[in-house]
Design a protein around this motif. Structure first.
Motif, PDB file in Angstrom:
ATOM      1  N   GLN A   2       7.405  13.768   2.210  1.00 21.84           N
ATOM      2  CA  GLN A   2       6.573  12.609   1.877  1.00 21.84           C
ATOM      3  C   GLN A   2       5.689  12.316   3.087  1.00 21.84           C
ATOM      4  O   GLN A   2       6.152  11.782   4.084  1.00 21.84           O
ATOM      5  CB  GLN A   2       7.463  11.403   1.559  1.00 21.84           C
ATOM      6  CG  GLN A   2       6.709  10.184   1.114  1.00 21.84           C
ATOM      7  CD  GLN A   2       6.194  10.320  -0.306  1.00 21.84           C
ATOM      8  OE1 GLN A   2       6.836  10.919  -1.142  1.00 21.84           O
ATOM      9  NE2 GLN A   2       5.028   9.773  -0.562  1.00 21.84           N
TER      10      GLN A   2
ATOM     11  N   ARG B 192       2.418  10.856   2.764  1.00 19.71           N
ATOM     12  CA  ARG B 192       1.556   9.702   2.512  1.00 19.71           C
ATOM     13  C   ARG B 192       2.427   8.500   2.170  1.00 19.71           C
ATOM     14  O   ARG B 192       3.629   8.525   2.344  1.00 19.71           O
ATOM     15  CB  ARG B 192       0.577  10.045   1.385  1.00 19.71           C
ATOM     16  CG  ARG B 192      -0.422  11.127   1.798  1.00 19.71           C
ATOM     17  CD  ARG B 192      -1.428  11.378   0.689  1.00 19.71           C
ATOM     18  NE  ARG B 192      -0.821  12.018  -0.467  1.00 19.71           N
ATOM     19  CZ  ARG B 192      -0.790  13.324  -0.682  1.00 19.71           C
ATOM     20  NH1 ARG B 192      -1.321  14.136   0.170  1.00 19.71           N
ATOM     21  NH2 ARG B 192      -0.241  13.824  -1.762  1.00 19.71           N
ATOM     22  N   SER B 193       1.825   7.464   1.670  1.00 19.53           N
ATOM     23  CA  SER B 193       2.588   6.249   1.352  1.00 19.53           C
ATOM     24  C   SER B 193       3.564   6.516   0.200  1.00 19.53           C
ATOM     25  O   SER B 193       3.464   7.511  -0.505  1.00 19.53           O
ATOM     26  CB  SER B 193       1.633   5.112   0.995  1.00 19.53           C
ATOM     27  OG  SER B 193       0.876   5.450  -0.149  1.00 19.53           O
ATOM     28  N   ALA B 194       4.484   5.610   0.015  1.00 23.30           N
ATOM     29  CA  ALA B 194       5.572   5.798  -0.949  1.00 23.30           C
ATOM     30  C   ALA B 194       5.076   5.873  -2.389  1.00 23.30           C
ATOM     31  O   ALA B 194       5.716   6.491  -3.232  1.00 23.30           O
ATOM     32  CB  ALA B 194       6.583   4.679  -0.804  1.00 23.30           C
ATOM     33  N   ASP B 195       3.933   5.271  -2.690  1.00 21.28           N
ATOM     34  CA  ASP B 195       3.442   5.317  -4.068  1.00 21.28           C
ATOM     35  C   ASP B 195       2.633   6.586  -4.362  1.00 21.28           C
ATOM     36  O   ASP B 195       2.176   6.786  -5.473  1.00 21.28           O
ATOM     37  CB  ASP B 195       2.626   4.066  -4.394  1.00 21.28           C
ATOM     38  CG  ASP B 195       1.397   3.910  -3.517  1.00 21.28           C
ATOM     39  OD1 ASP B 195       1.368   4.527  -2.437  1.00 21.28           O
ATOM     40  OD2 ASP B 195       0.491   3.162  -3.909  1.00 21.28           O
ATOM     41  N   GLU B 196       2.457   7.466  -3.382  1.00 20.81           N
ATOM     42  CA  GLU B 196       1.768   8.742  -3.560  1.00 20.81           C
ATOM     43  C   GLU B 196       2.799   9.851  -3.775  1.00 20.81           C
ATOM     44  O   GLU B 196       3.932   9.736  -3.315  1.00 20.81           O
ATOM     45  CB  GLU B 196       0.928   9.067  -2.322  1.00 20.81           C
ATOM     46  CG  GLU B 196      -0.186   8.088  -2.043  1.00 20.81           C
ATOM     47  CD  GLU B 196      -1.334   8.214  -3.017  1.00 20.81           C
ATOM     48  OE1 GLU B 196      -1.589   9.331  -3.497  1.00 20.81           O
ATOM     49  OE2 GLU B 196      -1.957   7.187  -3.313  1.00 20.81           O
TER      50      GLU B 196
ATOM     51  N   SER C 159       4.827  13.436  -3.301  1.00 20.00           N
ATOM     52  CA  SER C 159       5.230  14.222  -2.126  1.00 20.00           C
ATOM     53  C   SER C 159       4.392  15.491  -2.034  1.00 20.00           C
ATOM     54  O   SER C 159       3.827  15.957  -3.017  1.00 20.00           O
ATOM     55  CB  SER C 159       6.698  14.606  -2.233  1.00 20.00           C
ATOM     56  OG  SER C 159       7.506  13.464  -2.261  1.00 20.00           O
TER      57      SER C 159
END
Length: 107
Positions: free
Chosen positions: A81, A83-87, A89
């Motif tokens: 992961q 980027r941010s958590a909503d993006e 993997s």
């Protein structure tokens, strides 16, 4: 870049009537007699391997995927992961062919 010796502002170049440097804040002018160039080589700093280097690939699984460089049909992979958590993997691959060892990513 040259700076004004009177007020320390950046000197600009005027092309009309011969080339000269001039200051926008005060009446200082400096006539350009000859071409002057200097070059400073950029020394790049060493970059850390964000994937953890060679040790990060020691205990990873392999999968059936084609290497874009050598056409080998197996590659090691890691899911990270970045980027941010909503993006989603990113999947990083490394070719299983010992002669190739090409690395690429998807996502």
């Amino acid at each position: 870049m040259l700076f004004c010796p009177n007020c320390s502002n950046l000197l600009l170049i005027e092309n009309e009537g011969g080339q000269m440097f001039f200051c926008q804040s005060c009446p200082y002018q400096y006539a350009i007699q000859s071409r002057h160039t200097t070059r400073k080589l950029l020394h790049r700093k060493e970059v850390d391997d964000v994937l953890g280097g060679a040790k990060a690939w020691e205990n990873v699984d392999s999968t059936e995927v084609t290497c874009p460089k050598c056409e080998h049909t197996k590659a090691y992979f890691m899911v990270i992961q970045i980027r941010s958590a909503d993006e989603p993997s990113s999947i990083f691959y490394k070719c299983c062919n010992d002669e190739c060892q090409h690395q690429w990513r998807e996502g």
